[in-house]
Scaffold this active site. Sequence first.
Site, PDB file in Angstrom:
ATOM      1  CB  VAL A  16      -0.965   0.003   1.212  1.00  0.00           C
ATOM      2  CG1 VAL A  16      -1.703   1.339   1.307  1.00  0.00           C
ATOM      3  CG2 VAL A  16      -1.973  -1.136   1.096  1.00  0.00           C
ATOM      4  CG  ASN A 208     -12.373  -4.508   2.116  1.00  0.00           C
ATOM      5  OD1 ASN A 208     -12.372  -4.276   0.910  1.00  0.00           O
ATOM      6  ND2 ASN A 208     -11.300  -4.377   2.861  1.00  0.00           N
ATOM      7  CB  ALA A 252     -19.081 -19.992  -7.341  1.00  0.00           C
ATOM      8  CB  CYS A 260      -7.772  -6.686   2.188  1.00  0.00           C
ATOM      9  SG  CYS A 260      -6.557  -5.429   1.874  1.00  0.00           S
ATOM     10  CE  LYS A 320      -5.560  -9.922  -6.319  1.00  0.00           C
ATOM     11  NZ  LYS A 320      -6.383  -8.738  -6.434  1.00  0.00           N
ATOM     12  NE  ARG A 327       0.179 -10.430   3.002  1.00  0.00           N
ATOM     13  CZ  ARG A 327       0.270  -9.097   3.012  1.00  0.00           C
ATOM     14  NH1 ARG A 327       0.221  -8.457   4.157  1.00  0.00           N
ATOM     15  NH2 ARG A 327       0.414  -8.427   1.892  1.00  0.00           N
TER      16      ARG A 327
HETATM   17  C1  UDX Z   1      -9.471  -6.562  -1.879  1.00  0.00           C
HETATM   18  C2  UDX Z   1     -10.395  -5.450  -2.370  1.00  0.00           C
HETATM   19  O1  UDX Z   1     -10.794  -5.725  -3.714  1.00  0.00           O
HETATM   20  C3  UDX Z   1      -9.713  -4.104  -2.271  1.00  0.00           C
HETATM   21  O2  UDX Z   1     -10.620  -3.078  -2.639  1.00  0.00           O
HETATM   22  C4  UDX Z   1      -9.254  -3.888  -0.826  1.00  0.00           C
HETATM   23  O3  UDX Z   1      -8.599  -2.655  -0.707  1.00  0.00           O
HETATM   24  C5  UDX Z   1      -8.351  -5.025  -0.393  1.00  0.00           C
HETATM   25  O4  UDX Z   1      -9.023  -6.280  -0.564  1.00  0.00           O
HETATM   26  P1  UDX Z   1      -7.482  -8.012  -2.906  1.00  0.00           P
HETATM   27  O5  UDX Z   1      -7.482  -8.760  -1.609  1.00  0.00           O
HETATM   28  O6  UDX Z   1      -6.186  -7.589  -3.453  1.00  0.00           O
HETATM   29  O7  UDX Z   1      -8.366  -6.682  -2.765  1.00  0.00           O
HETATM   30  O8  UDX Z   1      -8.149  -8.937  -4.018  1.00  0.00           O
HETATM   31  P2  UDX Z   1      -9.536  -9.172  -4.775  1.00  0.00           P
HETATM   32  O9  UDX Z   1      -9.262  -9.183  -6.212  1.00  0.00           O
HETATM   33  O10 UDX Z   1     -10.598  -8.260  -4.298  1.00  0.00           O
HETATM   34  O11 UDX Z   1      -9.862 -10.680  -4.352  1.00  0.00           O
HETATM   35  C6  UDX Z   1     -10.001 -11.086  -2.992  1.00  0.00           C
HETATM   36  C7  UDX Z   1     -10.330 -12.560  -2.886  1.00  0.00           C
HETATM   37  O12 UDX Z   1     -11.666 -12.809  -3.303  1.00  0.00           O
HETATM   38  C8  UDX Z   1      -9.454 -13.485  -3.736  1.00  0.00           C
HETATM   39  O13 UDX Z   1      -9.087 -14.613  -2.964  1.00  0.00           O
HETATM   40  C9  UDX Z   1     -10.345 -13.866  -4.896  1.00  0.00           C
HETATM   41  O14 UDX Z   1     -10.015 -15.120  -5.430  1.00  0.00           O
HETATM   42  C10 UDX Z   1     -11.705 -13.884  -4.226  1.00  0.00           C
HETATM   43  N1  UDX Z   1     -12.827 -13.664  -5.166  1.00  0.00           N
HETATM   44  C11 UDX Z   1     -12.995 -12.460  -5.776  1.00  0.00           C
HETATM   45  C12 UDX Z   1     -13.758 -14.690  -5.388  1.00  0.00           C
HETATM   46  O15 UDX Z   1     -13.648 -15.783  -4.820  1.00  0.00           O
HETATM   47  N2  UDX Z   1     -14.815 -14.446  -6.229  1.00  0.00           N
HETATM   48  C13 UDX Z   1     -15.010 -13.264  -6.850  1.00  0.00           C
HETATM   49  O16 UDX Z   1     -15.982 -13.119  -7.575  1.00  0.00           O
HETATM   50  C14 UDX Z   1     -14.055 -12.226  -6.627  1.00  0.00           C
END
Ligand code: UDX
Length: 432
Positions: A16, A208, A252, A260, A320, A327
Amino acid sequence: MADRGNRIAVFGAGYVGLVTGACFAELGHRVTVRDVIPARIEALRRGEVPIFEPGLEDLLERNRERLSFTLDVAEAIDGAEFVYVAVGTPPTYSGDADLSAVWTVIDELPAVDHRVVVAMKSTVPVGTGEKVRHRLDERGLAHVGYVSNPEFTAEGTAVRDFMEPDRIVVGAFDEADGDAVEGLHRGIEAPVVRSDVASAEMIKLAANAALMTRISFINEIANVCEATGADVVKVAEGIGHDRRIGKSFLRAGVGFGGSCFPKDSLALKQLAASSGYHFQVLNAVIEVNELQKRRVIGKLKQRLGALRGKRIALLGLAFKPNTDDTREAPAFVLAGRLLAEGADVVAWDPVAHADGLHGVEQVGTVDEATRGADAVVLVTEWPELADVDWAAVAAQMRTPLFVDGRNMLDPETMRAAGFTYDGIGRAAAVER
Ligand code: UDX
């Protein structure tokens, strides 16, 4: 632009802090990033970027002359008009956010005599700004302003999310401080939401929580699809066209992870609980996510029976794609469960490491991971997995079982390649 720029100190050279610093430099400001880890600061001074974040290296390189890195608080603060706090706020054992790094920054702030605005980027519980305000006043720093300016950047797209955000949130005690922080973002086209400090803090936590709720919701719909013969991919498409619902965050899978969501959901749950409120929906969202990570085990057992001695290939370790961040990654929970069941676990990931996953063999290619395996579990939807010769993979496995934990691949194509294919919430496509 450079001559219009402000002087900004950013505390914390994590993902960040670095993204914030680099993007503010790109907007023409002069930025000093301060961290407590000498190796990290030395690496940054040499031009090395300690984290994997697309676009960040270019940005740091391009704005070299406007960026400096230091271990020294006084050097960072010298001449700074803004002090951005971008330090970690990890969960404590109770699930509350650990604010010790935030307090260290506030307490280390030298007794400046000029006007400085402290801007909070770190995700903190509602009420933190109020407490910081008191602490600053107690220290005789009433002239130091405080603004909440939360980040909404996702890993892998953080630079774009900062430069082209859906909105900028600025919560201030004092209008002029809010104006000043808003002014730092000149050059970015986005709606600006101005509020009080507590509301800005809550906006971050609520955003979030809303996103996590969508994920757990679609995961539960997926589980009901499996039980009833519907296909969640079609269902998500069908509901996503409704503008009131929208298309995003309806994939899904094996659950959410990352730096986060898991931490912030616990922090909001604790915040509510400590204020005497039982946040039912959020509790369910967290519980569904925990169960979702483990459902793959049931799928494997259904096909393979006991997992003792079975060789299971995990494709993807990062929480992802496009990040090396593991983490709270679902792959780690899955690996732990598989090892506990007595399975042999072999993992592949193009950038993330199985550090701390004792007993998991990490290999460099999908080919090696799947050779002789009893099942493959796709855990992270890395784009390169779209180009794998799956027929060749199926041919070299002991049992060609494929569990697609992200519904990334086409069921029919995978079946034609020789697999017994199972996704998440796609019962209609599974032969029984
Ligand atoms: C997230 C928020 O998007 C961001 O705005 C905040 O500041 C920090 O947390 P991030 O953790 O980097 O960001 O990743 P993100 O792309 O949002 O995915 C989070 C998790 O959700 C991943 O494990 C992803 O696989 C999962 N996910 C996301 C799903 O399982 N299904 C979805 O449709 C979208």
